[in-house]
Each structure stands twice: as C-alpha cells, then as structure tokens.
Design an enzyme around this catalytic site. Sequence first.
Site, PDB file in Angstrom:
ATOM      1  N   ALA A  83      42.132  35.442  34.192  1.00  0.00           N
ATOM      2  CA  ALA A  83      43.327  34.737  33.919  1.00  0.00           C
ATOM      3  C   ALA A  83      44.298  35.224  34.291  1.00  0.00           C
ATOM      4  O   ALA A  83      44.504  36.873  34.740  1.00  0.00           O
ATOM      5  CB  ALA A  83      44.084  35.044  32.696  1.00  0.00           C
ATOM      6  N   GLY A 117      38.439  36.380  31.958  1.00  0.00           N
ATOM      7  CA  GLY A 117      38.135  34.977  31.398  1.00  0.00           C
ATOM      8  C   GLY A 117      37.120  34.645  32.812  1.00  0.00           C
ATOM      9  O   GLY A 117      35.626  33.631  32.096  1.00  0.00           O
ATOM     10  N   GLU A 147      33.678  35.504  30.772  1.00  0.00           N
ATOM     11  CA  GLU A 147      33.595  33.724  30.286  1.00  0.00           C
ATOM     12  C   GLU A 147      33.563  32.966  29.994  1.00  0.00           C
ATOM     13  O   GLU A 147      32.458  32.295  30.220  1.00  0.00           O
ATOM     14  CB  GLU A 147      35.134  34.075  29.005  1.00  0.00           C
ATOM     15  CG  GLU A 147      35.167  35.090  28.290  1.00  0.00           C
ATOM     16  CD  GLU A 147      36.278  34.849  27.486  1.00  0.00           C
ATOM     17  OE1 GLU A 147      38.238  35.083  28.355  1.00  0.00           O
ATOM     18  OE2 GLU A 147      36.661  35.269  26.108  1.00  0.00           O
ATOM     19  N   GLU A 156      39.763  42.685  28.051  1.00  0.00           N
ATOM     20  CA  GLU A 156      40.988  42.371  27.342  1.00  0.00           C
ATOM     21  C   GLU A 156      41.355  42.941  26.600  1.00  0.00           C
ATOM     22  O   GLU A 156      42.885  43.443  26.629  1.00  0.00           O
ATOM     23  CB  GLU A 156      40.927  40.173  26.568  1.00  0.00           C
ATOM     24  CG  GLU A 156      40.671  39.443  27.763  1.00  0.00           C
ATOM     25  CD  GLU A 156      39.882  39.261  27.837  1.00  0.00           C
ATOM     26  OE1 GLU A 156      38.475  40.010  27.621  1.00  0.00           O
ATOM     27  OE2 GLU A 156      39.036  38.424  27.850  1.00  0.00           O
TER      28      GLU A 156
HETATM   29  N1  COA Z   1      45.363  37.972  37.900  1.00  0.00           N
HETATM   30  C1  COA Z   1      46.637  37.746  39.586  1.00  0.00           C
HETATM   31  N2  COA Z   1      45.598  38.902  40.200  1.00  0.00           N
HETATM   32  C2  COA Z   1      44.813  39.268  40.086  1.00  0.00           C
HETATM   33  C3  COA Z   1      44.674  39.923  38.928  1.00  0.00           C
HETATM   34  C4  COA Z   1      44.550  38.621  37.841  1.00  0.00           C
HETATM   35  N3  COA Z   1      43.464  38.391  36.534  1.00  0.00           N
HETATM   36  N4  COA Z   1      43.379  40.363  39.725  1.00  0.00           N
HETATM   37  C5  COA Z   1      43.391  40.629  40.699  1.00  0.00           C
HETATM   38  N5  COA Z   1      44.445  40.421  41.567  1.00  0.00           N
HETATM   39  C6  COA Z   1      45.170  40.095  42.010  1.00  0.00           C
HETATM   40  C7  COA Z   1      46.245  41.874  43.185  1.00  0.00           C
HETATM   41  O1  COA Z   1      47.285  41.795  42.061  1.00  0.00           O
HETATM   42  C8  COA Z   1      46.329  41.764  43.850  1.00  0.00           C
HETATM   43  O2  COA Z   1      47.103  41.058  44.469  1.00  0.00           O
HETATM   44  P1  COA Z   1      48.386  42.008  45.405  1.00  0.00           P
HETATM   45  O3  COA Z   1      47.496  42.045  46.367  1.00  0.00           O
HETATM   46  O4  COA Z   1      49.284  40.916  45.705  1.00  0.00           O
HETATM   47  O5  COA Z   1      48.340  43.675  44.785  1.00  0.00           O
HETATM   48  C9  COA Z   1      45.362  41.088  44.327  1.00  0.00           C
HETATM   49  O6  COA Z   1      44.407  40.326  43.461  1.00  0.00           O
HETATM   50  C10 COA Z   1      43.755  41.823  45.127  1.00  0.00           C
HETATM   51  O7  COA Z   1      43.733  42.702  43.833  1.00  0.00           O
HETATM   52  P2  COA Z   1      43.216  44.216  43.668  1.00  0.00           P
HETATM   53  O8  COA Z   1      42.946  44.770  42.031  1.00  0.00           O
HETATM   54  O9  COA Z   1      43.788  44.974  44.935  1.00  0.00           O
HETATM   55  O10 COA Z   1      41.031  44.317  44.561  1.00  0.00           O
HETATM   56  P3  COA Z   1      39.999  45.156  44.530  1.00  0.00           P
HETATM   57  O11 COA Z   1      38.962  44.329  44.681  1.00  0.00           O
HETATM   58  O12 COA Z   1      40.239  46.101  44.505  1.00  0.00           O
HETATM   59  O13 COA Z   1      40.192  45.074  42.758  1.00  0.00           O
HETATM   60  C11 COA Z   1      39.486  43.687  40.509  1.00  0.00           C
HETATM   61  C12 COA Z   1      39.723  43.729  42.434  1.00  0.00           C
HETATM   62  C13 COA Z   1      38.905  42.415  40.202  1.00  0.00           C
HETATM   63  C14 COA Z   1      38.191  44.974  40.146  1.00  0.00           C
HETATM   64  C15 COA Z   1      40.842  44.585  40.068  1.00  0.00           C
HETATM   65  O14 COA Z   1      41.814  43.093  40.939  1.00  0.00           O
HETATM   66  C16 COA Z   1      40.855  43.943  38.902  1.00  0.00           C
HETATM   67  O15 COA Z   1      40.754  45.167  38.199  1.00  0.00           O
HETATM   68  N6  COA Z   1      42.021  43.066  38.370  1.00  0.00           N
HETATM   69  C17 COA Z   1      42.068  42.380  36.719  1.00  0.00           C
HETATM   70  C18 COA Z   1      40.966  42.056  35.956  1.00  0.00           C
HETATM   71  C19 COA Z   1      40.867  42.134  34.589  1.00  0.00           C
HETATM   72  O16 COA Z   1      41.049  43.156  33.911  1.00  0.00           O
HETATM   73  N7  COA Z   1      40.999  40.860  34.159  1.00  0.00           N
HETATM   74  C20 COA Z   1      41.180  40.749  32.834  1.00  0.00           C
HETATM   75  C21 COA Z   1      42.752  39.333  32.605  1.00  0.00           C
HETATM   76  S1  COA Z   1      42.551  39.277  30.890  1.00  0.00           S
END
Ligand code: COA
Length: 261
Positions: A67, A112, A115, A135
């Site tokens: 999400a 998500g 999922e 989550e």
């Molecule tokens: N929602 C909104 N934006 C997100 C996002 C999410 N779920 N996941 C990543 N982004 C955004 C970051 O905020 C960042 O934005 P910015 O450039 O404005 O700072 C951009 O995407 C890149 O993210 P970053 O973390 O720097 O990239 P990465 O390649 O190093 O890592 C992930 C990627 C997916 C491993 C990491 O972003 C992450 O762990 N995200 C959360 C995943 C999560 O727990 N999701 C569950 C949601 S319920």
Amino acid sequence: MTEVPLVLLEHRGRAAWLTLNRPHSRNALSFATLLELRGHLADLKADSETWLVVLTGAGDKAFCAGADLKERRTMDEAQVQEFVANIRATMDDIAALPQPTVAIMQGHAFGGGCEMALACDLRVIDQAAQIGLTETGLGIIPGAGGCARLPRLIGTARAKEMILLAQRLTADRAFEIGLVHQVADAGSALGVGEEMVAALLKNGPLALRAAKKAIDGALDTDLKSALALEAKCYQSIIPTEDRLEALAAFGEKRPPRFEGK
Ligand code: COA
C-alpha cells in the site's frame, strides 16, 4: 500532456501482461493505481481471447512495495477503511480471474505486493528480491487476503511465523517453504517468467480454466462436493474442439493447435 498509465496493459500473443508502473514509488498501490488495475481486471475477466494473465512491476527494485504509505498518511479512518476494502477487492478480482495468473516478481514484494502474488496461481521471483507480509511491523495486519491465503499455501505455522515476525524472506527461503514456484537468477525473472508463460500457453486454454476452477473450488468445500465440481468441470470440456484437436494431434504425432473452442 498525456498522462502516464499507473498500470500498463500489453497483449503479447494470448497473454495479457499487467505491469505496475510507479517504479519511483516502488510500485506502491495508491487508490488511483487500484482503480486502474481493477478496470483492466474487469476487461480481462470477460476476454475469451486472453488465455493467461501476468502481473509484474516496472523497474528492477520492487514488484510492489504494498500500500502507498505516503498516501495513507493523508487519510482519515473512513478513507483507510475504504482503501482496505478496495485493495482486498482488487486481490479478490485477481484470484477470481478465470484464466491462470502468473506473478513475476522482478523485485521485492512486501505487504500488498506479497498479497497480490498470493492471489495469483503461480509465482516466479528474482534471486535478489525479498518477499514478506510486513504489516505488523507497521502496527497493522495484512488486509488484502494475506491472513487467509498465506496459511492455505504454506500452512498455519509458517504463515504465523511470517506474519507475526513481519519477516522479509529471501527468494531462496520463499522457495524452500513453497511460497514461490521458481527462483530466477538475479536479473532474469522476466525471462524465466516468460518461459513459464510459454509453457502454459502450450496447454489447452479451456482446460487451464477448468482445472483452475476445479482446484480453487475444491479448497472451499468438502471432498464429496469437490469431486462433484471436478466432474462438472471435466464435463464442460468434453464438447470442446480443443479436446478433439489434441486427440488428432496425438495420432498424427504433432503438437496440438489449440483455439480455445
Ligand atoms: N508507499 C509509498 N512509497 C513507498 C513505499 C510504499 N509502500 N515503498 C517505498 N516507497 C518510496 C520511498 O518512500 C521512496 O520515496 P522517496 O524517493 O520520495 O524517498 C521511494 O519509494 C524509494 O524507496 P527506497 O526505500 O529508497 O527504495 P529501496 O529500493 O532502497 O527499497 C523497499 C525498496 C521496497 C525495500 C523499501 O522502500 C520498503 O521497505 N518499503 C516499504 C515496504 C513495506 O513494508 N510495505 C508494506 C506496506 S503495508
């Protein structure tokens, strides 16, 4: 200026490829993304010319980071409720597609994103990618089918371990526990996924639909009803031209040419 689609739809032969197209947000699912995706899913569901649906993500960093947490911060409780209902319905739409579905995870799949992969029939993941239902680490729970679908796939014990510990599994570990079907060498998930798609498309498209229906239906009922459903699904393919074509092809020692009729 033309707007960039949040979800790309490409027809490649008989396969429809849906690509989440927000690589700079790691293909996170915003309200607008879900809306676009559901529009495509509704069209594909009714499309007998499409024999297979692929879900993947743009870029090599993430299949889908779940999400959109930036959007979430702007939402009040009612909007969160509405979003969760929508994301759950989206995954249900994916699971309910009559065609077989393949998730090609060319990057990480969290929340998500995981999922979405669980709602597909087959899962390929890149060796460098991680997958998890993260989550609880964010003070919430998987709300788009994760709590219901994961234990059915890998068993209750493993599902609880993954969800309660908010684990981020390596691709190899995900394969070990039966969460994914194939691990592709780093950087080659799309190629490996394409091979799987080609292998699926060699088989009878109506048979694929019927087998999927019989298997999914069997999970939700007792053995007797499941066997009755299997019989009904088998019956539905007896009058098909594809069945006769396969018999002719067998006799003539050539591959069958299925038409989906
Ligand atoms: N929602 C909104 N934006 C997100 C996002 C999410 N779920 N996941 C990543 N982004 C955004 C970051 O905020 C960042 O934005 P910015 O450039 O404005 O700072 C951009 O995407 C890149 O993210 P970053 O973390 O720097 O990239 P990465 O390649 O190093 O890592 C992930 C990627 C997916 C491993 C990491 O972003 C992450 O762990 N995200 C959360 C995943 C999560 O727990 N999701 C569950 C949601 S319920």
